[in-house]
Design an enzyme around this catalytic site. Structure first.
Site, PDB file in Angstrom:
ATOM      1  CB  THR A 145      -1.049  -0.121   1.215  1.00 43.06           C
ATOM      2  OG1 THR A 145      -1.737  -0.894   1.153  1.00 43.06           O
ATOM      3  CG2 THR A 145      -1.765   1.344   1.419  1.00 43.06           C
ATOM      4  CB  SER A 146       0.819   4.131   0.332  1.00 42.82           C
ATOM      5  OG  SER A 146       1.380   5.694   0.349  1.00 42.82           O
ATOM      6  CB  SER A 147       5.844   3.862   0.750  1.00 39.32           C
ATOM      7  OG  SER A 147       7.249   3.734   0.476  1.00 39.32           O
ATOM      8  CG  HIS A 281      -2.837   7.940  -0.435  1.00 39.48           C
ATOM      9  ND1 HIS A 281      -2.513   7.587  -1.525  1.00 39.48           N
ATOM     10  CD2 HIS A 281      -1.965   7.546   0.664  1.00 39.48           C
ATOM     11  CE1 HIS A 281      -1.289   6.700  -1.332  1.00 39.48           C
ATOM     12  NE2 HIS A 281      -0.940   7.156  -0.049  1.00 39.48           N
TER      13      HIS A 281
END
Length: 297
Positions: A145-147, A281
């Site tokens: 997730t994300s990074s 996000h």
């Protein structure tokens, strides 16, 4: 073979050093740190979850946390460990060494096969577990997730010989953050626009000379993501459809999948995109659907 084990929930680190010959010496059904898994040039830490009963041979998933996250947080916040008990796969939970717990997805080292960076620390954790448990080499996967989603794309580009499929939740394409700075404002804001050919060529640079199979990719993103702008969803679709030589025109579209308001677009057998309408996000991880994509469930 020497390695040390610690559990991240202990107030005082417990180190066990002994000569082990069997994989069963790593405790089952608990999150356990492995330390002597090979080269970790940036100091990546790796934790593993081994279910009580393993499939024969087992699959292996790298489940990669977001900025400010930890291995423990991603273990607690996703269903992978619970599902591992049901399906008998192994989960590697890496932990970023940087102060803010973001992954290095920008240096040439991490973007390049066996060149170093955070990616190599994760990969050597995977290699260690593959050897130790006789993991099916056709069932090694990455998700995050994300990074962690950015790192999933990095692993898909730099280690296509190892990773068989990826599922990236709210990330950016491989190489989008490349450069001197750890954070790329242009990419994060969705202003780094390339042609499919440019994105595809960039991904192929991750492992120069490699001509083998590529990992199939599932790209998940919220439609109102401003932290890593939703344009990155479309840029990632450009990238991986080009890598597989397929059209950006979806071959199949499924509305309200797997959540009402979310839309799955399939681009042949190896690329799919899931756009979550009205989601920012903080897109919820859909672990059962990830397992379906990996061919585990």
């Amino acid at each position: 073979m020497m390695f040390s084990l610690t559990t991240p929930t202990l107030a005082i680190a417990l180190t066990l050093s002994a000569t082990f010959a069997l994989s069963q010496d790593i405790p089952t059904s608990t999150l356990t740190q492995i330390t002597d898994f090979g080269d970790k040039p940036t100091g990546v830490e790796n934790y593993v979850y081994i279910p009580a009963t393993l499939a024969d041979p087992p699959a292996l998933i790298a489940a990669i946390h977001y900025c400010t996250g930890t291995a423990q947080a991603y273990y607690n916040g996703t269903q992978y460990a619970t599902l591992a008990e049901e399906y008998g796969f192994i989960v590697l939970y890496p932990e970023a060494p940087a102060e803010g717990k973001c992954w290095d997805v920008h240096t040439n080292e991490t973007l390049t096969h066996d060149a170093g960076g955070d990616s190599l620390g994760i990969v050597n954790g995977l290699r260690f577990l593959i050897d130790l448990y006789g993991v099916d080499p056709e069932k090694v996967f990455a998700t995050g997730t994300s990074s962690g989603a950015m790192m999933t794309n990095v692993l898909a580009g730099a280690y296509p010989d190892l990773i068989r499929a990826g599922a990236a939740f709210a990330g950016v394409p491989y190489g989008c953050f490349a450069g001197e700075n750890a954070w790329c404002v242009e990419c994060a804001q969705g202003e780094l626009i390339k042609t499919p050919e440019e994105w595809g060529a960039l991904a192929l640079q991750g492992y120069p000379g490699y001509t083998g199979p590529r990992p199939k990719m599932a790209i998940w993103h919220g439609s109102v993501d401003t932290a890593l702008n939703t344009q990155n969803y479309y840029e990632a679709i450009k990238q991986w459809t080009n890598v597989f030589g397929v059209s950006q025109n979806a071959t199949s579209v499924t509305e309200n999948w797997p959540v009402e308001g979310w839309t799955r677009s399939e681009f042949g057998e190896n690329v799919e995109g899931i756009l979550a309408d009205g989601v920012d996000h903080n897109i919820p991880v859909q672990a059962p659907q990830v397992l379906e994509w990996f061919g585990i469930a």
